[in-house]
Write a protein that holds these residues in place. Structure first.
Motif, PDB file in Angstrom:
ATOM      1  N   SER B  51       0.827  -1.200   0.000  1.00  0.00           N
ATOM      2  CA  SER B  51       0.000   0.000   0.000  1.00  0.00           C
ATOM      3  C   SER B  51       0.863   1.253   0.000  1.00  0.00           C
ATOM      4  O   SER B  51       1.842   1.333   0.742  1.00  0.00           O
ATOM      5  CB  SER B  51      -0.884  -0.039   1.244  1.00  0.00           C
ATOM      6  OG  SER B  51      -1.676   1.107   1.274  1.00  0.00           O
ATOM      7  N   GLY B  52       0.519   2.189  -0.863  1.00  0.00           N
ATOM      8  CA  GLY B  52       1.238   3.459  -0.895  1.00  0.00           C
ATOM      9  C   GLY B  52       2.453   3.480  -1.803  1.00  0.00           C
ATOM     10  O   GLY B  52       3.162   4.475  -1.873  1.00  0.00           O
ATOM     11  N   SER B  56      -1.888   3.044  -7.668  1.00  0.00           N
ATOM     12  CA  SER B  56      -3.040   3.817  -8.139  1.00  0.00           C
ATOM     13  C   SER B  56      -2.592   5.062  -8.885  1.00  0.00           C
ATOM     14  O   SER B  56      -3.183   5.435  -9.897  1.00  0.00           O
ATOM     15  CB  SER B  56      -3.918   4.239  -6.968  1.00  0.00           C
ATOM     16  OG  SER B  56      -4.440   3.108  -6.336  1.00  0.00           O
ATOM     17  N   THR B  57      -1.548   5.682  -8.383  1.00  0.00           N
ATOM     18  CA  THR B  57      -1.056   6.882  -9.058  1.00  0.00           C
ATOM     19  C   THR B  57      -0.602   6.537 -10.472  1.00  0.00           C
ATOM     20  O   THR B  57      -0.872   7.274 -11.419  1.00  0.00           O
ATOM     21  CB  THR B  57       0.091   7.506  -8.250  1.00  0.00           C
ATOM     22  OG1 THR B  57      -0.359   7.700  -6.911  1.00  0.00           O
ATOM     23  CG2 THR B  57       0.520   8.827  -8.843  1.00  0.00           C
TER      24      THR B  57
HETATM   25  N1  LIG Z   1      -3.729  13.339  -4.790  1.00  0.00           N
HETATM   26  C1  LIG Z   1      -2.664  13.094  -4.002  1.00  0.00           C
HETATM   27  N2  LIG Z   1      -2.075  14.108  -3.338  1.00  0.00           N
HETATM   28  C2  LIG Z   1      -0.985  13.879  -2.559  1.00  0.00           C
HETATM   29  N3  LIG Z   1      -0.441  12.678  -2.370  1.00  0.00           N
HETATM   30  C3  LIG Z   1      -0.979  11.626  -2.991  1.00  0.00           C
HETATM   31  C4  LIG Z   1      -2.130  11.777  -3.832  1.00  0.00           C
HETATM   32  N4  LIG Z   1      -2.463  10.553  -4.312  1.00  0.00           N
HETATM   33  C5  LIG Z   1      -1.562   9.696  -3.781  1.00  0.00           C
HETATM   34  N5  LIG Z   1      -0.675  10.310  -2.999  1.00  0.00           N
HETATM   35  C6  LIG Z   1       0.470   9.701  -2.288  1.00  0.00           C
HETATM   36  O1  LIG Z   1       1.237   9.016  -3.230  1.00  0.00           O
HETATM   37  C7  LIG Z   1       1.680   7.776  -2.717  1.00  0.00           C
HETATM   38  C8  LIG Z   1       1.226   6.657  -3.601  1.00  0.00           C
HETATM   39  O2  LIG Z   1      -0.175   6.523  -3.502  1.00  0.00           O
HETATM   40  P1  LIG Z   1      -1.034   5.492  -4.343  1.00  0.00           P
HETATM   41  O3  LIG Z   1      -2.434   5.735  -4.051  1.00  0.00           O
HETATM   42  O4  LIG Z   1      -0.601   5.549  -5.757  1.00  0.00           O
HETATM   43  O5  LIG Z   1      -0.560   4.126  -3.707  1.00  0.00           O
HETATM   44  P2  LIG Z   1      -1.155   2.670  -3.961  1.00  0.00           P
HETATM   45  O6  LIG Z   1       0.011   1.822  -4.306  1.00  0.00           O
HETATM   46  O7  LIG Z   1      -2.284   2.699  -4.891  1.00  0.00           O
HETATM   47  O8  LIG Z   1      -1.626   2.282  -2.509  1.00  0.00           O
HETATM   48  P3  LIG Z   1      -2.942   1.495  -2.062  1.00  0.00           P
HETATM   49  O9  LIG Z   1      -2.586   0.051  -2.073  1.00  0.00           O
HETATM   50  O10 LIG Z   1      -3.128   2.004  -0.665  1.00  0.00           O
HETATM   51  O11 LIG Z   1      -4.042   1.861  -2.964  1.00  0.00           O
HETATM   52  C9  LIG Z   1       1.136   7.665  -1.297  1.00  0.00           C
HETATM   53  O12 LIG Z   1       2.148   8.056  -0.406  1.00  0.00           O
HETATM   54  C10 LIG Z   1       0.021   8.668  -1.292  1.00  0.00           C
HETATM   55  O13 LIG Z   1      -0.112   9.213  -0.003  1.00  0.00           O
END
Ligand SMILES: Nc1ncnc2c1ncn2[C@@H]1O[C@H](COP(=O)(O)OP(=O)(O)OP(=O)(O)O)[C@@H](O)[C@H]1O
Ligand code: SF4
Ligand SMILES: [Mg+2]
Lengths: 311, 321
Positions: B51-52, B56-57
């Motif tokens: 996670s994180g 998703s980004t």
């Molecule tokens: N809109 C935003 N503004 C600021 N920080 C963000 C934003 N979206 C994501 N982040 C940060 O970017 C990092 C990556 O987030 P992301 O959502 O892509 O992770 P993930 O791998 O999808 O995690 P998860 O398994 O929790 O969905 C995290 O530290 C998150 O806090």
């Protein structure tokens, strides 16, 4: 739908509010029967006499007035002022009955227009953000920093006397609250995943605002609006009282109150002699405001999704 | 290379960290930090990571729902990373996404009929009668009775809502669907039904998937290739069989060791990673995994490893190889 009706009937306050509102609607609709007009313009309040002083309830039309109407060929259908007459012999009952229509017109038009302006500016501001948000919110702040009544008075003084001018002033200084409320809720709603999904589908910004954001944010604004209908009417009355409202003799509650201005205390030794000149217009305004407030409260209960346990 | 549907080159997405009254930027969250990979036509690429780590980004940036900080995204050879909003709209039909949370991803005040038809309406496809017909077919296909189309989302269960989300994505006949933890929030029993639905739809509609998950159990079942992400970086990417037979990166090895094994006689030693995931605002110098790596060497804290090609299609970013 059933649930809403049941809810209404279960709640005494809601019921009173709705009944009151219904009574006012009926008065407005049946004004021509309750108080048949004498003049081509029904909003012109007929005078019962040439007296400067108010006359008590049940006051009959004076003979010279009767003569004037008859020589003008006007059929006299009501020759008693059942609520008395205001300053200048104006029939209080007539003024209040037809004034109900004026009150609805002022309340609904000003609230609708200011809500429209507020909702449009607030949602654009929240959705697009950036410099547009900055600009629109500074404008809102400027409008908010001017005391409402003062601003409305200055504006009506510039524009001139008349109800339409009063309404313009009310709209010009009445939209900011809506803009702020809708901006706040759209700022949080636009982060919802379903908005992201709509963007991914290629839905255009204005469609997203109209079909996703507003349906999910508009209800608190509607509640606020319904409550404001009453207060808009009070403010319009206040402006009339201050002498910038409707033209002389126009059926408007504010006008009826301003007629009473010099007679509130009564004459020496007879305090409250002219109570009817204050009481009847006052009670109409108070009940009108009360009914909208109760209806607004009811709307809030019905529309609040948390109370519905649905979302 | 020429059968890549999506090709990402050096994609970077930083989020500003704002502080203070003046909201000045005091640093950057390096959510996605220079990643490159391809998604081949018709395949399922599984993207896995804690996670994180930026999964998703990555997904949202590919779809231009987040603006890339730098780097390029090619869709069928065309660079879509810097085209404007209006030009991007025509690619939206081809690139769809299904979100993790089946509750927040459907507008609570919209009938599911309108939710599913929304893409069609947005692109002015079909007249309103054929639209309703199409919605019926889609519902039927994802396993929801078509006569439920006048209902609101709250009348459905999580699994059904996810099916509705799938129907919404399918309506535009996309070439690729990104499934961002699309089954993670569902009950285990429903999860396999939805995964099977994804598999059926893939062959039926010729779909390409980017399938995101935070562990390998689902990825193992559905993917053709696996990409492992750690703190904004891709650390290993390989065809599934090769990946599971010959996992190379120490982080990927730890992930593989965490997959439950169906055979109870066979006990794999689960590798527990020490420490927490470091902050993406301030990633460790050198190899980002080195504070938690069991095989850490001198060089690891100094030099950042490149993503190297080891075998045909097997890439890894680690100084051991
Ligand atoms: N809109 C935003 N503004 C600021 N920080 C963000 C934003 N979206 C994501 N982040 C940060 O970017 C990092 C990556 O987030 P992301 O959502 O892509 O992770 P993930 O791998 O999808 O995690 P998860 O398994 O929790 O969905 C995290 O530290 C998150 O806090
Ligand atoms: S580069 Fe070094 S620290 Fe990083 S994964 Fe490989 S061995 Fe571990
Ligand atoms: Mg995620």
């Amino acid at each position: 739908m059933n649930r809403i009706i049941r809810k209404l009937l279960n709640n005494t306050a809601s019921l009173i509010g709705l009944l009151l509102l219904l009574v006012f609607i009926l008065i407005a609709v049946f004004a021509p029967y309750l108080a048949p007009p004498l003049f081509p313009d029904p909003y012109q309040i007929p005078r019962m006499s040439w007296d400067v002083e108010p006359q008590p309830p049940g006051f009959p039309m004076s003979d010279d007035m009767r003569f004037v109407y008859e020589s003008l060929g006007k059929p006299i259908t009501r020759d008693k002022a059942i609520f008395g007459t205001a300053q200048g012999g104006y029939d209080i009952f007539y003024g209040l009955i037809w004034g109900t229509r004026t009150a609805f017109r002022i309340g609904i038009i000003t609230v609708t227009l200011s809500m429209l302006i507020g909702v449009i500016l607030g949602s654009l501001s929240a959705y697009f953000g950036g410099w547009l948000d900055e600009l629109l919110m500074r404008i809102t702040d400027i409008f908010l920093s001017i005391p409402f009544l003062v601003a409305a008075m200055v504006l009506t003084t510039i524009l001139g006397r008349g109800l339409d001018k009063v309404m313009i002033a009310l709209v010009a200084f009445g939209w900011m609250g809506y803009a702020r409320v809708i901006r706040g809720s759209i700022l949080s709603t636009k982060e919802e995943v379903y908005v992201m999904a709509a963007k991914a589908l290629g839905v255009k910004d204005f469609r997203i605002i109209a079909f996703h954001l507003l349906p999910n944010t508009i209800f608190p604004v509607l509640v606020q609006a319904s409550m404001n209908i009453g207060s808009m009417v009070v403010t319009a009355a206040a402006l009339s009282f201050l002498g910038v409202g409707a033209p002389l003799g126009y059926a408007d509650w504010g006008q009826m109150v301003s007629f009473a201005r010099n007679w509130i205390i009564g004459s020496p030794g007879k305090a409250g002699e002219y109570w009817y000149a204050v009481f009847f217009p006052g009670i109409f305004i108070v009940l009108f405001v009360l009914s909208w407030n109760l209806v607004g409260d009811t709307l809030r209960d019905i529309l609040d999704p948390r109370l519905r346990g649905e979302l | 290379m020429n059968n890549s549907l999506i090709s990402i080159k050096n994609l970077v997405k930083y989020f500003p960290i704002k502080k203070g009254v003046f909201r000045s930027t005091v640093g950057w969250i390096k959510a996605v930090d220079k990643i490159s990979f391809d998604i081949y036509n018709g395949e399922t690429l599984g993207l896995v990571g804690e996670s994180g780590c930026g999964k998703s980004t990555t997904a949202l940036t590919i779809l231009r729902l987040e603006e890339p900080t730098s780097g390029e995204i090619f869709f069928q050879g065309e660079n879509i990373s810097s085209i404007n909003k209006k030009q991007m709209r025509k690619y939206r039909k081809d690139l769809q996404i299904i979100f993790q949370d089946p509750y927040s991803s459907l507008d609570p005040r919209m009938k599911i009929k309108n939710i599913i038809a929304e893409g069609l309406a947005a692109h002015n496809l079909l007249d309103s009668r054929t639209r309703v017909q199409k919605v019926g077919e889609l519902l039927e296909r994802v396993g929801i009775p078509p006569d439920y189309m006048d209902r609101f989302p709250h009348e459905f269960s999580g699994g059904q809502r996810q099916r509705i989300g799938i129907a919404r994505a399918l309506a535009l006949n996309p070439k690729m669907i990104i499934c961002d933890e699309a089954v993670s929030a569902l009950d285990v029993s429903i999860r396999s039904q939805i995964i099977n639905l994804f598999k059926e739809l893939q062959s039926e509609f010729n779909l390409t998937y980017l399938f995101i998950a935070h562990d390998l159990s689902v990825i193992k079942y559905i993917s053709d290739r696996v990409a492992v992400m750690y703190l904004g970086k891709i650390v290993e990417i390989a065809p599934k069989d090769i990946f599971f037979k010959n996992t190379l990166h120490p982080y990927a090895i730890a992930l593989v060791s965490a997959v439950p094994v169906p055979n109870p006689d066979f006990k794999r030693k689960r590798i527990l990673l020490p420490g927490d995931v470091p902050s993406p605002a301030n990633p460790p110098k050198g190899c980002r995994f080195h504070p938690r790596c069991q095989k850490v060497m001198e060089i690891c804290s100094q030099v950042e490893p490149e993503l190297k090609k080891l075998d045909k299609d097997h890439y890894v970013s680690c100084h051991l190889y």
